[in-house]
Design an enzyme around this catalytic site. Sequence first.
Site, mmCIF file in Angstrom:
data_model
loop_
_atom_site.group_PDB
_atom_site.id
_atom_site.type_symbol
_atom_site.label_atom_id
_atom_site.label_comp_id
_atom_site.label_asym_id
_atom_site.label_seq_id
_atom_site.Cartn_x
_atom_site.Cartn_y
_atom_site.Cartn_z
ATOM 1 N N GLU A 1 41.839 37.341 30.587
ATOM 2 C CA GLU A 1 43.549 38.335 31.495
ATOM 3 C C GLU A 1 44.302 38.612 30.950
ATOM 4 O OE1 GLU A 1 42.652 40.184 34.180
ATOM 5 O OE2 GLU A 1 40.848 39.574 34.621
ATOM 6 N N GLU B 1 40.647 47.119 27.493
ATOM 7 C CA GLU B 1 39.219 46.371 27.553
ATOM 8 C C GLU B 1 38.958 45.317 26.283
ATOM 9 O OE1 GLU B 1 38.153 44.685 30.409
ATOM 10 O OE2 GLU B 1 36.286 43.742 29.883
HETATM 11 ZN ZN ZN Z 1 39.025 43.179 31.461
#
Ligand code: ZN
Length: 512
Positions: free
Chosen positions: A270, A299
Site C-alpha cells: 500500500e 500496481e
Molecule cells: Zn495494489
Amino acid sequence: MSTISLCEPKYLELKNRLSQIQDLEVAACVLNWDQTTYMPTGGTYARGRQIATLKEFAHEKFTDPTIGQLLEDLRPYEKSLPYDCTEASLIRVTRRDYERAIRVPSEFMAKFSQHQAVSYETWVKAKSLKDFSIVQPYLEKTLELSQELASFFPYQHIADPLIDFVDEGMTVSILRPLFKELRQKLLPIVEAITSAPPIDDSCLYQHYPKKQQLKFGHSVIERIGFDFQRGRQDETPHPFTSSFSIGDVRITTRVYEDNFTEALFSTIHEVGHALYEQGIALELEGTPLAEGSSSGIHESQSRLWENIVGRSRGFWECFYPQLQGIFLKQLSRVSASEFYRAINKVANSPIRTDADEVTYNLHVMIRFDLELAMLEGKLAVKDLPEAWNERYKTDLGLVPANDSEGVMQDVHWYGDMVGGMFQGYTLGNLIAAQIYEASVKFDPEVTFGIERGNFTLLHKWLKHNIYQHGRKYTANELINRVTGKPLSIDPFIRYIQDKYSNIYHLKLPIVA
Ligand code: ZN
C-alpha cells in the site's frame, strides 16, 4: 490577437469546474474511507445514499454539455502547446474522460451499480456457505450488463472497452499474446522450483504480537519514504490506499499475529501506491491529472516496493538486525539468509492473494482468460466453476477444496464487473520489473543504496520519472519514456530467474 489569449479564460473556467467536480468526488471518497474504517455499522444504509448523491452530482456536472463545449473551444489552444505541458495534458485527458462518460447513459450506470450492490451482498453469503449456485444468477446478470456496457463503445474485442477504463491503450490483441508467452515461460520455472526441496518457512508462522508488528512496519515505511505529515495508517480487514489530496494519502493494513508476512508486505504494498500519490506534482492538485496513470502502472509501484525491494536480500541486510531485536524469542536462531529464503518460498496454492511472486501471475492469467471466454459467450456462467478448477489443475497442479477457495475467492466479478478486472495485476508485475531494471541501469547505486537503508535514490528516481507526472502520460507512453522500450515480459522473467535460481540453487531455463 492570438488564439492563445482568447482561449486562456476558457482554460481557467474548465480548470475551476473540474476542481469543483473533484471536490465532490473526494468528499464521496472520504465518506467511503470513514465507512471502511471507523463508521458504526448502523450508518451503512444512509452512508450508501450519501455517497451515491455526491457521485451523482459529480457525474451530472462532468457530463454537462457545456464541459464538452469548453473542451471543443480549447482545441486550438491545446494544439498550440507542447503535448506534455500541464495545460495540454489536462485538456487531452479530460476530453478522453468526457467522451467516455457521455457514451454511457446515466440510467444504465444507476441500474448497474444497484445490481452490483445486491450481487456483492449475495456473494458474501454464497462465499460463506461455499455455494456458487446462490450467486450464479447474479453473476449471469453482471455478465450481461458488462457486455451491454462494452456495447456503448466501438471495439475490436468486447473486453477492450472494459480494459480501457483502467488500463488505457491496452487491448486483448496486445495482452493475449503477451500473457500467453509469459505463461509458457513461467510454467517450466514453477515446475523446476516446486520439484526442488521445499523451503522451511515455519519461522514466519510463530506468535508475533500485533503491537510490535505495527511498530516495526511503521519504522520500515517511514524509512522507505512514506510521509506521515501527509498521510496516515489505519486498520481494516482488507488493506487499501485512499488519496484525498496530494497532502493527504491514507493507507490501511491488517495484522495476523500468527503470520508475520501479512501485515508487513501488505503495508509495503500500500505504501508503494501511496508514494505514487504523494509524489504527484503539486501543480496538478485538484485536476483529473492528479492520479496514477493506469491500474497497471499503479500496481507496478506497489509491487516494486513490496517484492523487488521488500523481498530482496539487500532490504533484509538492512532491516533484519532490527527485526531480530524486536522479535528475539521468535528469530534469535533464524539467520538472515534463512529468513530471506522463508519470505520468498514458492509453492502452488489455491488463493491468488496468498501467492508468491513466481506463481502469482498464473492466478491472474487464469482469471483473464476466463473473463474473455465469458464475454465472448464461449463460457456460460454455470460452467465457470468447472472451467476454473480445470485451469487450476493444469496450471497450478491443484483443485480448490470448494468454490469459496476457487471461483468465488475474489470479489471483482461479484462486486464490480466481468472484464478489465485482472490484467492490471500482471501488468503491474511486468512493468515493475522493467522500470526497476531501468532505474538500476541509470544508477547502479540504487541497489547498493537499499542494502545500506538508503531508499532515497530509488524514491527520487521514481518521483522524477513516474510519480510527478500523474495522468499526463498513458501507461504505454510512460513505459517507453522511462525504459526506452515498449512493455516486455523479459525483465520480469530475468528478475525471476536470477533471484530464484539463487534461492533454490537451480539453473533455471534462460530467456531465449
Ligand atoms: Zn495494489
